[in-house]
Motif scaffolding. Sequence first.
Motif, PDB file in Angstrom:
ATOM      1  N   TYR A  31      29.998 -34.637  28.007  1.00  0.00           N
ATOM      2  CA  TYR A  31      30.097 -35.140  26.644  1.00  0.00           C
ATOM      3  C   TYR A  31      31.396 -34.665  26.005  1.00  0.00           C
ATOM      4  N   GLN A  95      24.595 -33.664  28.604  1.00  0.00           N
ATOM      5  CA  GLN A  95      23.277 -33.888  28.038  1.00  0.00           C
ATOM      6  C   GLN A  95      22.371 -32.698  28.331  1.00  0.00           C
TER       7      GLN A  95
ATOM      8  N   SER B 100      26.780 -32.031  21.124  1.00  0.00           N
ATOM      9  CA  SER B 100      27.739 -33.099  20.861  1.00  0.00           C
ATOM     10  C   SER B 100      28.843 -32.693  19.897  1.00  0.00           C
TER      11      SER B 100
END
Lengths: 110, 114
Positions: A31, A95, B100
């Motif tokens: 990511y 993830q 993230s």
Amino acid sequence: KQEVTQIPAALSVPEGENLVLNCSFTDSAIYNLQWFRQDPGKGLTSLLLIQSSQREQTSGRLNASLDKSSGRSTLYIAASQPGDSATYLCARGSQGNLIFGKGTKLSVKP
Amino acid sequence: DTAVSQTPKYLVTQMGNDKSIKCEQNLGHDTMYWYKQDSKKFLKIMFSYNNKELIINETVPNRFSPKSPDKAHLNLHINSLELGDSAVYFCASSQGRQYSGTQYFGPGTRLLVL
């Protein structure tokens, strides 16, 4: 196995030098790639975050690059100062996980 | 104002005891984390949690459990402490889904089990 490797483990340079810290990782399905700084006895401070769609990020004298295909990231520090002395950690985000390298301990001598 | 705070800063206790470490973030972040940094300074994720999902690192013993009374807090409970639990424990938070966004770390809690 997902791993993050940082080279060198320790680095000592004279003040004013430009330097590069290296980070390599397995598995290109990331990511993001993050660089942190840790001072002795302290928590981590985030320096730069590169999303998987980006190739580099810059903040002041710091520039971080990301090459997913080769599984590498570099942190470039320009005109190093004694205050830059710390341990620099890279971390690979994917993830459900964030995996850290063991860090590069940087010492900048006045 | 401190963005991510942890208490206590130091914790010295006997083997077999149960202890808790508290963490609070005032950044309005969705996700919080607990990390363990061992004596060799290697940092490893233990848990990540937001209001939808708890992700547990499979290597973490079930003696460790996160408790989140609300979005701004994620406390760490440790039962039956062992010598090998001695380490520095860091809390962190970030915006958005797990891993993230940029993570903001607390100052750490230094746990010593005797």
